[in-house]
Design an enzyme around this catalytic site. Structure first.
Site, PDB file in Angstrom:
ATOM      1  N   TYR A 146       1.455  -3.392  18.079  1.00  0.00           N
ATOM      2  CA  TYR A 146       2.641  -4.139  17.356  1.00  0.00           C
ATOM      3  C   TYR A 146       3.234  -5.454  17.331  1.00  0.00           C
ATOM      4  O   TYR A 146       2.358  -5.948  16.923  1.00  0.00           O
ATOM      5  CB  TYR A 146       3.358  -3.383  16.815  1.00  0.00           C
ATOM      6  CG  TYR A 146       4.233  -4.071  15.889  1.00  0.00           C
ATOM      7  CD1 TYR A 146       5.080  -3.777  14.498  1.00  0.00           C
ATOM      8  CD2 TYR A 146       5.737  -4.711  16.207  1.00  0.00           C
ATOM      9  CE1 TYR A 146       5.802  -4.625  13.888  1.00  0.00           C
ATOM     10  CE2 TYR A 146       7.162  -5.185  15.839  1.00  0.00           C
ATOM     11  CZ  TYR A 146       6.589  -4.892  14.847  1.00  0.00           C
ATOM     12  OH  TYR A 146       7.922  -5.922  13.714  1.00  0.00           O
ATOM     13  N   ASN A 168       0.759  -1.273  -0.140  1.00  0.00           N
ATOM     14  CA  ASN A 168      -0.081   0.336   0.318  1.00  0.00           C
ATOM     15  C   ASN A 168       0.722   1.056   0.059  1.00  0.00           C
ATOM     16  O   ASN A 168       0.258   2.448   0.167  1.00  0.00           O
ATOM     17  CB  ASN A 168      -1.349   0.054   0.798  1.00  0.00           C
ATOM     18  CG  ASN A 168      -0.486   0.348   2.587  1.00  0.00           C
ATOM     19  OD1 ASN A 168       1.031   0.044   2.677  1.00  0.00           O
ATOM     20  ND2 ASN A 168      -1.637   0.257   3.516  1.00  0.00           N
TER      21      ASN A 168
END
Ligand code: NAD
Ligand code: UDP
Length: 325
Positions: free
Chosen positions: A148, A36
């Protein structure tokens, strides 16, 4: 004639992904990159001049595009800089959960082998040192790094779920701190920060007292490890997890001195606050990778730093890097 194997690489325009693609192309694969361009850059793959390569702008939080037969999926998509863990928290958490789900279901449909990129962050602030794959870690599930490290833990768990339920071939690599050309100078991780600061003649920003340790692996060694994982026989690697990283452990204050000495002895050091939950020690136990793959890293830190400097110098001279969006 044997068929050309087709590998999909998510996160292919990022630092690790772009180097992996170089290796796969030279090994004869057909490669499709899905990215992306959030933290990756078109410039990382613009040198690839092969009719066996295509790049598709795609966010893995959405179902993967329909492609012809896929043999391997290397799932590397995810921002990885601690600087992004708060500013892009939801994106990261969903990339490693919904994104991993999309990747695994796609691999299931294609009967493809998956190489899943996990991280040493899943060990959190480790109470065992060095970290062996059997160690379950010490992660703060509500801390600023949680989007994360907890989502990477979930990503691994989803891999185990697909394996158990659908018996697909998933090989997980726990990557420890890796560095080299094509990291963004403004990435925020320590080696890009220190090299950029030294090349600009600024003081190096050491967080905390600098006694925390990391073990830095040069990108070519990591790519060799990932390649070995993909090429290993199913009997050795399917369902396995391996640490990949360097065992050359160094204090961050000593890393600053190494970079100052090599790049610019006029620079000094400034101390700044240590981020919350910053791990105190990190070094992989890589005996499993040695036994299963015959892999160990070859490039010492000082040599790897020297190989990385020209890229950062060019980037900084050109002032061509893009900022975090
Ligand atoms: P990077 O930021 O350079 O690369 C990540 C790539 O993933 C970028 O190109 C980014 O645009 C892309 N991406 C992010 N979210 C996406 C999404 N939702 N959809 C599609 N593309 C997306 O970081 P890197 O260092 O190359 O890390 C690559 C992988 O390796 C990550 O999974 C990371 O967790 C893992 N890893 C890296 C290190 C390291 O030291 N470099 C250490 C441990 C783990
Ligand atoms: N660090 C530092 N100065 C910087 C950037 C990072 O001292 O400018 C420290 C950071 O606090 C950590 C170590 O360097 O202890 C490695 O940080 P990095 O962000 O590269 O990766 P991490 O291992 O924390 O994911």
């Amino acid at each position: 004639m044997t068929k050309t194997p087709h590998a999909v690489v998510t996160g292919g325009s990022g630092f690790v992904g772009s180097h992996l693609i170089d290796a796969l192309i030279s090994d004869g694969y057909q490669v499709t990159s899905l990215d992306n361009f959030g933290s990756g850059r078109p410039a990382n793959i613009s040198h690839i001049n092969s009719d066996r390569f295509i790049s598709i702008e795609h966010d893995v939080r959405e179902p993967l595009p329909d492609l012809e037969a896929v043999d391997y999926v290397f799932h590397l998509a995810s921002r990885a800089s601690p600087e992004d863990f708060e500013s892009h928290a939801v994106e990261i958490a969903l990339t490693n959960s919904q994104g991993t789900h999309n990747v695994l279901s796609y691999a299931h449909d294609h009967d493809a082998i998956v190489i899943l990129a996990s991280t040493s962050e899943i060990y959190g602030n480790p109470e065992e040192h060095p970290q062996h794959e059997e160690y379950n870690g010490n992660v703060n599930i509500r801390g600023p790094r949680a989007p994360y490290d907890e989502s990477k833990r979930f990503s691994e768990a989803l891999g185990v779920a697909y394996q158990q339920q659908y018996n697909i071939d998933i090989r997980t690599v726990r990557i420890f701190n890796t560095y080299g050309p094509r990291m963004r100078p403004d990435d925020g991780r320590v080696i890009p920060n220190f090299l950029s600061q030294a090349l600009r003649g600024d003081d190096l920003t050491v967080y905390g007292d600098g006694t925390q340790t990391r073990s830095f692996c040069y990108i070519d060694d990591l790519v060799e490890g990932i390649r070995a994982v993909a090429n290993a026989p199913q009997s050795a690697m399917a369902g396995e997890v391996v640490n990949l990283g360097s065992t050359e452990e160094i204090k961050i204050e000593d890393l600053a001195e190494v970079i100052i000495e090599v790049v610019n002895p006029d620079c000094g050091v400034v101390y700044q606050d240590l981020p919350t939950d910053d791990p105190e020690l990190r070094r992989p136990d890589i005996s499993r990778a040695g036994e299963l793959l015959g892999w160990s890293p070859k490039i010492p830190l000082s040599a790897g730093i020297k190989k990385t400097i020209p890229y950062f110098k060019t980037e900084i001279d050109a002032k061509s890097f893009v900022g975090n969006d």
